[in-house]
Write a protein that holds these residues in place. Structure first.
Motif, PDB file in Angstrom:
ATOM      1  N   GLU A 133       0.811  -1.220   0.000  1.00  0.00           N
ATOM      2  CA  GLU A 133       0.000   0.000   0.000  1.00  0.00           C
ATOM      3  C   GLU A 133       0.840   1.263   0.000  1.00  0.00           C
ATOM      4  O   GLU A 133       0.572   2.202  -0.755  1.00  0.00           O
ATOM      5  N   ASP A 165      -6.822  -1.186   0.266  1.00  0.00           N
ATOM      6  CA  ASP A 165      -7.307  -2.017   1.361  1.00  0.00           C
ATOM      7  C   ASP A 165      -6.943  -3.482   1.123  1.00  0.00           C
ATOM      8  O   ASP A 165      -6.382  -3.848   0.090  1.00  0.00           O
ATOM      9  N   THR A 166      -7.264  -4.306   2.098  1.00  0.00           N
ATOM     10  CA  THR A 166      -7.139  -5.753   1.984  1.00  0.00           C
ATOM     11  C   THR A 166      -8.227  -6.387   2.824  1.00  0.00           C
ATOM     12  O   THR A 166      -8.812  -5.730   3.693  1.00  0.00           O
ATOM     13  N   SER A 167      -8.524  -7.642   2.554  1.00  0.00           N
ATOM     14  CA  SER A 167      -9.583  -8.334   3.271  1.00  0.00           C
ATOM     15  C   SER A 167      -9.261  -9.826   3.324  1.00  0.00           C
ATOM     16  O   SER A 167      -8.543 -10.349   2.462  1.00  0.00           O
ATOM     17  N   THR A 227     -14.009  -6.194  -2.976  1.00  0.00           N
ATOM     18  CA  THR A 227     -13.459  -5.433  -4.094  1.00  0.00           C
ATOM     19  C   THR A 227     -14.134  -4.074  -4.155  1.00  0.00           C
ATOM     20  O   THR A 227     -15.183  -3.857  -3.538  1.00  0.00           O
ATOM     21  N   GLU A 261     -10.218   4.914  -0.479  1.00  0.00           N
ATOM     22  CA  GLU A 261      -9.737   3.524  -0.454  1.00  0.00           C
ATOM     23  C   GLU A 261      -9.982   2.955  -1.850  1.00  0.00           C
ATOM     24  O   GLU A 261     -11.104   2.614  -2.209  1.00  0.00           O
ATOM     25  N   TYR A 280      -8.770  -3.352  -3.411  1.00  0.00           N
ATOM     26  CA  TYR A 280      -8.297  -4.329  -2.438  1.00  0.00           C
ATOM     27  C   TYR A 280      -7.153  -5.141  -3.049  1.00  0.00           C
ATOM     28  O   TYR A 280      -7.322  -5.771  -4.107  1.00  0.00           O
ATOM     29  N   SER A 289      -6.150  -7.782  -1.860  1.00  0.00           N
ATOM     30  CA  SER A 289      -6.532  -9.185  -1.693  1.00  0.00           C
ATOM     31  C   SER A 289      -7.453  -9.678  -2.810  1.00  0.00           C
ATOM     32  O   SER A 289      -7.719 -10.879  -2.911  1.00  0.00           O
ATOM     33  N   ASP A 310      -8.655  -6.279  -8.575  1.00  0.00           N
ATOM     34  CA  ASP A 310      -8.214  -4.964  -8.102  1.00  0.00           C
ATOM     35  C   ASP A 310      -6.692  -4.870  -8.109  1.00  0.00           C
ATOM     36  O   ASP A 310      -6.115  -3.847  -8.516  1.00  0.00           O
TER      37      ASP A 310
END
Length: 383
Positions: free
Chosen positions: A203, A258-260, A266, A327, A330, A332, A336
């Motif tokens: 990031e 971001d990440t999840s 997404t 943001e 993602y 993750s 994205d």
């Protein structure tokens, strides 16, 4: 500071539950849920009450009681008149009683600045002005005499929320051109804190690159641009806000990805200062700017629209100018991450942000449809 979540048992949970009960968000303990009235158990009911509180206060509604939620719970317990209020530079008073005081001063036509629950210089100046106007000693202390004077007088400002009207008027006076504006760009994280990571990307590097692309575009439009950090530093949110305030910025744009835990997460979301149920605590121009940013990025990138949301995060709350946190995707999410990895995509996001900044200052009759504004058209010679 400990972090509490559902399933924990600890003395600190009893304090959390007691505060939630005082706020009317948690009924008496021991309602047939197996707790037997255990005040130290973070059970399902407590989890629901915490999430409800977080949602109302513009916090991330994750059910975790960490520093931000602790602070918000402490602020929520104060009512105007519970304590003497005055300006302290080193340890300012913060709480719902300060929000109530600021709101009352605004209603009476005085300007304490943003209604943010922090007793700062602007609130001190407004309180002293009020005291002079009602014949009290202008000592800047909200005590019994000042409270009585505040309660006796009726609201004098009508036709809308006074601070929002002030914000809109300042925006109108700023004029439609970008030349001469001051904008602070805040690439998130930095230094040893690399933020979210995934697909070989991190990031801090991505948003620093995005900030550089946006900085060049803004500077070409005549904007004076400052960045909150270089590559080796990771200021706190409060330090970033103080930097923007010292620069007397017109806008702040904070950039994040971001990440999840779920690869299905997404899309793009924006955030502005807003305090949920607390009347008047928020930024109307910040909300409008967040909406413009969200719509421009979605229209130009085709990313999933996760909408714009009010939050009370320190960076948004402590800045004196309209501020937005973006943001954008993602890491993750494979789709994205693949987009974020390309310079063409980051250029598109930078162009969307530039268009949103320009549209914020344009009068309604000159505001083009979302996704159509090209800045060179605004500066091309006439005729």
């Amino acid at each position: 500071m400990p972090l509490y979540r559902r399933g924990d048992r600890a003395p600190g949970v009893a304090e959390i539950r007691a505060t939630l009960r005082r706020l009317g968000l948690l009924a008496g303990d021991g309602h047939g849920d197996g707790t037997h009235g255990d005040p130290e158990w973070f059970d399902d009911r407590c989890d629901r009450a915490v999430r409800d509180f977080q949602q109302r206060r513009g916090l991330t509604a994750d059910g975790l009681v960490g520093p931000d939620t602790y602070r918000a719970l402490d602020e929520a317990r104060w009512r105007l008149g519970d304590r003497l209020l005055s300006h302290s530079v080193s340890h300012p008073y913060v709480g719902d009683d300060v929000v109530a005081l600021q709101q009352r001063l605004l209603d009476m036509g005085f300007n304490p600045g943003r209604c943010d629950g922090i007793f700062g210089r602007d609130t001190d100046t407004a309180l002293r002005d009020f005291q002079r106007n009602v014949g009290l000693a202008p000592d800047g202390t909200c005590g019994p005499d000042t409270l009585r004077a505040l309660s006796r007088l009726s609201r004098t400002v009508v036709g809308g929320h006074p601070q929002w009207m002030r914000e809109s008027e300042l925006l109108h006076r700023a004029g439609p051109t970008l030349a001469g504006k001051v904008i602070v760009l805040d690439p998130g994280h930095g230094g040893p804190d690399r933020g979210a990571s995934g697909a070989g990307l991190n990031e801090a590097a991505l948003v620093a690159d995005l900030a550089a692309r946006l900085e060049g575009r803004l500077a070409a439009s005549g904007v004076q641009v400052f960045l909150t950090r270089g590559p080796e530093r990771c200021p706190t949110e409060t330090e970033r806000a103080e930097f923007a305030n010292a620069a007397a910025a017109d806008l702040l744009i904070s950039l994040h990805v971001d990440t999840s835990s779920s690869p299905a997460a997404t899309g793009v979301a924006t955030y502005f200062y807003g305090a949920g149920a607390r009347r008047g605590a928020g930024s109307a121009v910040g909300e409008r700017f967040a909406s413009l940013v969200q719509r421009e990025v979605v229209a130009r990138t085709g990313m999933l629209d996760c909408r714009s949301h009010p939050k009370t995060w320190d960076l948004l709350r402590r800045t004196r100018m309209p501020a937005v946190r973006l943001e954008v995707g993602y890491l993750s999410a494979p789709t994205d991450a693949a987009r974020l990895a390309t310079s063409a995509f980051r250029d598109t996001v930078a162009e969307a942000l530039l268009a949103a900044v320009q549209r914020l200052y344009l009068p309604p009759e000159l505001d083009p449809p979302t996704g159509t504004l090209r800045l060179p058209a605004l500066t091309a010679p006439s005729g």
